[in-house]
Design an enzyme around this catalytic site. Structure first.
Site, mmCIF file in Angstrom:
data_model
loop_
_atom_site.group_PDB
_atom_site.id
_atom_site.type_symbol
_atom_site.label_atom_id
_atom_site.label_comp_id
_atom_site.label_asym_id
_atom_site.label_seq_id
_atom_site.Cartn_x
_atom_site.Cartn_y
_atom_site.Cartn_z
ATOM 1 N N HIS A 1 0.846 -1.184 0.000
ATOM 2 C CA HIS A 1 0.000 0.000 0.000
ATOM 3 C C HIS A 1 0.878 1.228 0.000
ATOM 4 C CE1 HIS A 1 -3.174 2.807 1.041
ATOM 5 N NE2 HIS A 1 -4.006 1.860 0.661
ATOM 6 N N ASP B 1 -7.925 -5.348 0.408
ATOM 7 C CA ASP B 1 -8.464 -6.271 -0.591
ATOM 8 C C ASP B 1 -8.105 -7.727 -0.326
ATOM 9 O OD1 ASP B 1 -9.667 -4.292 -2.221
ATOM 10 O OD2 ASP B 1 -7.675 -3.707 -2.876
#
Ligand code: ACO
Length: 428
Positions: free
Chosen positions: A306, A363
């Protein structure tokens, strides 16, 4: 005395103001840089660029903190309904009971699609991707739901926000029904947001679908956790489009398209496809991890990494527990959950991932939950879009209400050909 930073360039010194946010983040304000020095900054991918000041969501990627309007995500995920979190994001505070009832009523009144919008569904091929349908239909909504195009008062904005939240859900479910050739289910006026969506997805004329409380709770939590994430790719897109003065529906439709890619919202689909590939091809987890570490393989560990979180993504931790709880309550054994855990353990023990500080993101486990609920894989990014709609609306409003807002227009460093002569075709 106000803090400043000194920039030295071409033998000259320039003083630049230092801005400090309410949580102590600091930035050098370079808004006068080009006019005073003739230079711009270059920051490919905007990793060091603050594009705006925003009062909506706070993230500390080092500490794994995420708050909507100051309220910790952990509290909202376990205690708030999606609509309450949406009101918090969009209107700035948790609603009192009267505000909550009034907004719920607006959602109810605005949840059905105009009859003529059915024709739009008929125009798509049966195998059209639901994200293509969603963005096109949200854009088309403007013609039915925002006749004056410009929102001029707070009542008009509340209604448009409610219509967008309610109808995004209706469009998503209707696109699924069209895809599988079933009649579209109408929204019900007695059901909360998540339950109403599940009804429109799974009820058929001869049988109403009634979700278990655990399923409704898991979906509600999924939506709350996706509701906003400050200046990510799709939200920055919404703000970019809004800065040009585009209406709410056009701006959010652009956000849906930006979310679609596998490096962004499309990752939830890509994670499940990756886990299924590992399972069906019998690829040992260690071999897959090796491939993901090899840049030339073109393989990435989907659901890992991320831009902001360099320690852990708090949403991933909540969803991991939620995935276990949901499967247990439904008495489902999903082999993909076992594979996901093996992948996570192997990656977290590997120097490549540790050195680059790559951890599971939102996710990684969300697809396991959506699968258990019965959502088809190609709808996963649509589910993310439904969840992210409150954030997109809140950011559109922040841009819209800022009287000093300039159109977003980055600059560039040109690296192409110098002045080149045009030649007639025969001489090229
Ligand atoms: N698998 C393997 N290697 C990775 C991964 C991954 N998932 N993510 C990053 N890396 C490596 C890169 O190859 C790079 O290595 P290098 O330093 O040797 O060149 C390093 O880690 C830094 O990666 P960047 O791509 O520069 O990181 P960036 O911040 O630009 O990208 C992103 C973040 C897009 C999320 C990336 O980690 C990724 O592609 N992850 C997989 C897709 C995914 O899960 N996306 C969802 C993100 S959350 C969301 O949008 C909702």
């Amino acid at each position: 005395m106000a803090e400043t930073a000194i920039l030295q360039v071409d033998g000259q010194s320039y003083e630049l103001p230092v801005i400090t946010g309410t949580e102590g983040e600091r930035a050098i304000d370079i808004s006068s840089l080009r006019s005073t020095t003739g230079m711009i900054t270059l920051d490919d991918g905007y990793g060091n660029t603050g594009s705006c000041e925003s009062a909506i969501t706070f993230i500390d990627g080092e500490k794994g903190i995420l708050r909507y309007r100051g309220v910790p995500i952990e509290d909202l995920a376990t205690r708030s309904s999606f609509i309450e979190a949406a009101e918090l994001l969009i209107f700035g505070e948790l609603p009192d009971p009267e505000e909550r009832d009034e907004f719920r009523q607006l959602l109810t009144e605005n949840s059905a699609l105009h009859r003529d919008m059915r024709k739009h569904f008929d125009g798509f091929p049966a195998d059209a991707h639901p994200m293509a349908i969603l963005s096109a239909m949200i854009n088309a909504l403007q013609a039915y739901d925002l006749p004056e195009i410009h929102i001029t008062d707070s009542g008009g904005f509340r209604r448009a926000a409610a219509a967008l939240l309610a109808k995004t859900r209706t469009i998503a479910a209707a696109s699924y029904k069209s895809h599988i050739g079933q009649p579209i289910a109408y929204p019900r006026y007695d059901l909360p947001y998540a339950e109403n969506f599940l009804h429109m997805m799974f009820s058929v004329p001869y049988r109403d679908y009634v979700p278990s409380p655990e399923v409704a709770h898991a979906l509600n939590m999924f939506l709350v956790l996706h509701a906003d994430h400050e200046q990510n790719c799709s939200t920055s897109t919404v703000r970019m489009v809004a800065s040009g003065g585009a209406n709410l529906f056009a701006s959010v439709s652009a956000g849906v398209n930006a979310l679609w890619g596998p490096k962004h919202g499309g990752a939830n689909m890509a994670v499940v496809e990756m886990l299924q590939r590992i399972q069906s091809d019998g690829i040992p987890v260690s071999r897959y991890i090796d491939q993901a570490k090899d840049r030339s393989s073109g393989v990435r560990l989907m659901g890992f990494g991320h831009r902001i979180y360099r320690n852990f993504d708090p949403r991933a931790q909540i969803l991991k527990t939620a995935a276990h709880d949901l499967l247990e309550s439904m008495q489902i054994k999903d082999p993909l959950l076992d594979i996901a855990q093996q992948v996570e353990e192997a990656a977290l023990a590997d120097d490549y991932f540790r050195e680059r500080r790559l951890y599971p993101n939102v996710d990684f486990y969300s697809g396991i939950i959506l699968r258990a609920i019965g959502i088809p894989t190609d709808m996963f990014t649509v589910m993310f879009s439904i969840g992210r709609t409150p954030g997109w609306i809140a950011h559109w409003k922040e841009v819209h209400d800022n009287e000093a807002q300039r159109i977003h227009r980055p600059r560039q460093i040109y690296v192409g050909e110098p002045l080149t002569q045009w030649l007639p075709p025969a001489e090229r």
